[in-house]
Design a protein around this motif. Structure first.
Motif, mmCIF file in Angstrom:
data_model
loop_
_atom_site.group_PDB
_atom_site.id
_atom_site.type_symbol
_atom_site.label_atom_id
_atom_site.label_comp_id
_atom_site.label_asym_id
_atom_site.label_seq_id
_atom_site.Cartn_x
_atom_site.Cartn_y
_atom_site.Cartn_z
ATOM 1 N N TYR A 30 -15.249 -0.345 17.053
ATOM 2 C CA TYR A 30 -14.674 -0.360 15.685
ATOM 3 C C TYR A 30 -14.269 1.164 15.127
ATOM 4 N N PHE B 220 -8.199 3.939 10.350
ATOM 5 C CA PHE B 220 -7.241 3.021 9.382
ATOM 6 C C PHE B 220 -7.841 2.830 8.194
ATOM 7 N N GLU C 118 -2.933 -1.440 15.859
ATOM 8 C CA GLU C 118 -3.814 -0.954 16.904
ATOM 9 C C GLU C 118 -5.243 -1.542 16.377
ATOM 10 N N THR C 119 -5.487 -1.600 14.963
ATOM 11 C CA THR C 119 -6.546 -2.257 14.508
ATOM 12 C C THR C 119 -6.541 -3.614 14.775
ATOM 13 N N LEU D 290 1.574 1.546 12.494
ATOM 14 C CA LEU D 290 0.827 1.980 13.592
ATOM 15 C C LEU D 290 -0.366 1.601 13.757
ATOM 16 N N GLY D 291 -1.041 2.161 12.756
ATOM 17 C CA GLY D 291 -2.453 2.009 12.518
ATOM 18 C C GLY D 291 -3.104 0.337 12.432
ATOM 19 N N PHE D 292 -2.375 -0.065 11.683
ATOM 20 C CA PHE D 292 -2.435 -1.671 11.526
ATOM 21 C C PHE D 292 -2.260 -2.515 12.877
ATOM 22 N N LEU E 178 -5.055 7.699 16.222
ATOM 23 C CA LEU E 178 -5.116 6.994 14.593
ATOM 24 C C LEU E 178 -6.267 8.075 14.075
ATOM 25 N N TYR F 236 4.563 7.483 5.605
ATOM 26 C CA TYR F 236 3.200 6.886 5.489
ATOM 27 C C TYR F 236 3.210 5.271 5.701
ATOM 28 N N PRO G 295 1.476 -1.499 22.130
ATOM 29 C CA PRO G 295 2.520 -0.779 21.619
ATOM 30 C C PRO G 295 3.727 -0.763 22.230
ATOM 31 N N VAL H 85 0.855 -1.300 -0.126
ATOM 32 C CA VAL H 85 -0.015 0.287 0.106
ATOM 33 C C VAL H 85 0.852 1.270 0.012
ATOM 34 N N ILE I 199 -7.656 -4.146 18.019
ATOM 35 C CA ILE I 199 -9.380 -3.858 18.394
ATOM 36 C C ILE I 199 -10.091 -4.962 17.883
ATOM 37 N N VAL I 200 -9.465 -5.637 16.578
ATOM 38 C CA VAL I 200 -10.335 -6.667 16.078
ATOM 39 C C VAL I 200 -10.034 -7.994 17.197
ATOM 40 N N ILE J 222 2.829 5.508 9.713
ATOM 41 C CA ILE J 222 1.553 5.579 10.075
ATOM 42 C C ILE J 222 0.437 4.233 9.747
ATOM 43 N N VAL J 223 0.787 3.825 8.793
ATOM 44 C CA VAL J 223 -0.010 2.637 8.299
ATOM 45 C C VAL J 223 0.353 1.443 9.491
#
Lengths: 299, 162
Positions: free
Chosen positions: B136, B142, A97-98, A93-95, B97, A87, A212, A79, A101-102, A90-91
Motif C-alpha cells: 500500500y 494518494f 491506481e489506488t 489518476l491516483g484514485f 503517484l 488537481y 490505465p 474534494v 492496489i486495493v 491528479i486525484v
C-alpha cells in the motif's frame, strides 16, 4: 470468426457506453478524468461481489455498481471542485491506481490478482454459449441506445446548457446565478454512474483488467469521435475498437518481429493515432454542435 | 568506493552525489524562476495567461520551453534514480503517484514546496510501513493528496489552488 466479431461488437458497445459517460464529465462539464478506469473498476467489483458472494439479482448488482461509482465520483469531484482543473486530473489518476492496489491486496474480499470468476450473466444457464453471446450483444446495444438517448436529452436540457456554460466560463455562469460546484459534482457523479454501469460485463474480473491503458483508449475514442458530441462518442468507440483489432492483423504481416515487439508496436500505433488525431483533427470526426441560433448564423 | 557509516546510518557515495546534483539543480531552477526575465514570464503565464498575453508574452513559446525544461528535469530525475537503484520500463509509472503527491503536498508552483513535499511524502511512505503492508506504499501518496486538498488545498508552501 462469428464469435470474434460478436466479441468485438460487444467491446465496442462497452467502449461506447464508457465514452458516453466520459462525455458527460469531460465533454459537457469540462472536467478532466484521467482515472475513469477506477470508476469502471468500482462498478465491476461492487456488482461482482454482490451477485457472486451475496447472491443478489444481476440487475440489483449492476444498479448498485453504478450507484457506488456515482457516490465515489461525487466524493472525488467534491474534494477538487473548488480547485484548478489539474488537481482533479491528479486525484482521478491516483484514485484509479489506488483502487487497483486495493483490489490486488485485499485478498479476503477480491481474491487479489487471481480475480473473481464465475460472475453470473443474465440467463447464461438457459442459453447456449453462442446464443448467450448474441443475446449479450443485444443487451449491450440496448444499453448504449438507452444511455445515448438519456445523455442526448440531458445535453439539450437546461442542465446540459448550464454544464457547457460552466465549462466555457465558470465565473460567468456563477454570475448568472448558477452554483458551479453543485453542477460539476452532479455531472461527475452521473458520468461515473455510467462508467460503473458498464462494469458488470464479463464472468471474470481481475485487477489486470483495469489498467490505465483502458482510460487512454476511452479518451482516444471520445477524442476521435468528437469531445462534447454523443454521436461522436459512440462513433469514436467503434472506430477505436476497429482500429485496435485491425492492428492485431497488421502486425503479423511485418516480418522479423517477435511477439513482444509486435505488442509494443500495436501500442506505438495507438499512440501515433492519438497524436495524429490531436494534430490533424482536434475537434474529432463529429465536432460538437454549436447549439446557439445567433452563433450558428454568423458562421 | 565503500559506503560511509555514521550514527548507525549507511550512505553510499552515489547517494551523496545524487543529493548534491538534485539540490544544485533545484537551486538553479529556483533562481531561474525567481530572477530571470524568462522565469518571470513563465510564472506570469501560469498565473494569468490572458494578462501575460496583453503584456506581450507569447504563451505558446512559454509552454514549449516549460515542457522542454520540465521533461528534461524528469529525465534527470529518472537518471539519478537509475544510478541509485535499478530501472525497468515501469520505473516511472511506479513513481508517478508519489511525485504528484509531493507536488501537491508541497504546493503546485513552488520550488521549495516541491522539496518539502517530496521530503514529507517520502518519509511518510517509509513510516507507513509500520502500520500498513508495503503493497500500500503508493496508496499513501494518494491519501496524502486527499488530506492536503481537503485541509489546505494550496499545499505547505504553495500560493493558491483555485
Amino acid at each position: 470468426m462469428e464469435n470474434y466479431l460478436i466479441a468485438m461488437a460487444v467491446s465496442a458497445g462497452l467502449y461506447a457506453l464508457m465514452a458516453l459517460g466520459l462525455n458527460v464529465i469531460w465533454g459537457m462539464a469540462g472536467q478532466v478524468n484521467l482515472g475513469l478506469v477506477g470508476f469502471f473498476a468500482v462498478g465491476a467489483y461492487v456488482s461482482a461481489l454482490l451477485t457472486l458472494k451475496l447472491g443478489a439479482p444481476i440487475v440489483a448488482g449492476v444498479v448498485a455498481g453504478a450507484l457506488a461509482a456515482a457516490a465515489v465520483g461525487a466524493v472525488v469531484s467534491l474534494v477538487t471542485a473548488r480547485l484548478r482543473g489539474d488537481y482533479l486530473a491528479i486525484v482521478t489518476l491516483g484514485f484509479a491506481e489506488t483502487i487497483r492496489i486495493v483490489a490486488s491486496n485485499e485478498i479476503w474480499l477480491t481474491n487479489g490478482t487471481d480475480g473473481l470468476s464465475g460472475i453470473p450473466g443474465p440467463w447464461r444457464a438457459a442459453l447456449t454459449p453462442e446464443q448467450f453471446n448474441l443475446f449479450y450483444l443485444c443487451l449491450v446495444a440496448a444499453l448504449v441506445i438507452a444511455a445515448f438517448a438519456l445523455i442526448e436529452r440531458l445535453a439539450h436540457s437546461p442542465f446540459g446548457r448550464v454544464l457547457r456554460a460552466i465549462r466555457d466560463d465558470e465565473q460567468a455562469a456563477a454570475v448568472a446565478g448558477k452554483y458551479p460546484l453543485a453542477f460539476k459534482v452532479k455531472a461527475f457523479a452521473f458520468g461515473s454512474a455510467v462508467l460503473g454501469l458498464s462494469g458488470h460485463y464479463t464472468s471474470y474480473i481481475a485487477p489486470d483488467l483495469f489498467l490505465p491503458l483502458l482510460t487512454l483508449y476511452i479518451k482516444l475514442a471520445l477524442l476521435a469521435g468528437g469531445v462534447g458530441n454523443n454521436r461522436g462518442a459512440v462513433l469514436g468507440a467503434v472506430v477505436v475498437v476497429t482500429f485496435l483489432e485491425s492492428t492485431r492483423f497488421v502486425v503479423p504481416l511485418i516480418p522479423g518481429l517477435s511477439h513482444v515487439q509486435g505488442a509494443a508496436l500495436r501500442e506505438f500505433m495507438i499512440s501515433a493515432a492519438l497524436i495524429a488525431t490531436l494534430r490533424l483533427r482536434p475537434q474529432g470526426l463529429l465536432p460538437e454542435a454549436r447549439m446557439h441560433p445567433v452563433l450558428e448564423k454568423q458562421k | 568506493m565503500r559506503d560511509w557509516r555514521f550514527a548507525g546510518l549507511r550512505v553510499g557515495p552515489q547517494q551523496v552525489e545524487n543529493l548534491v546534483i538534485a539540490l544544485a539543480v533545484m537551486a538553479a531552477i529556483f533562481a531561474f524562476l525567481a530572477f530571470t526575465r524568462a522565469g518571470k514570464a513563465m510564472r506570469a503565464v501560469a498565473d494569468n495567461p490572458t494578462l501575460a498575453g496583453i503584456k506581450g508574452i507569447n504563451d505558446t513559446t512559454i509552454a514549449r520551453t516549460v515542457s522542454f525544461v520540465g521533461m528534461g528535469l524528469a529525465g534527470l530525475g529518472g537518471m539519478l534514480l537509475g544510478l541509485d537503484t535499478t530501472i525497468d520500463p515501469l520505473t516511472g509509472f511506479r513513481a508517478i503517484l508519489s511525485i504528484f503527491a509531493a507536488a501537491v503536498v508541497g504546493g503546485l508552483g513552488s520550488v521549495p514546496g516541491a522539496l518539502v513535499g517530496a521530503l514529507v511524502v517520502g518519509i511518510g511512505e517509509e513510516l507507513s510501513l509500520v502500520i500498513l503492508s508495503p503493497n500500500y506504499r503508493s496508496a499513501v501518496g494518494f491519501l496524502a493528496i486527499l488530506a492536503v486538498l481537503t485541509i489546505r488545498p494550496r499545499g505547505i508552501l504553495g500560493q493558491r489552488a483555485y
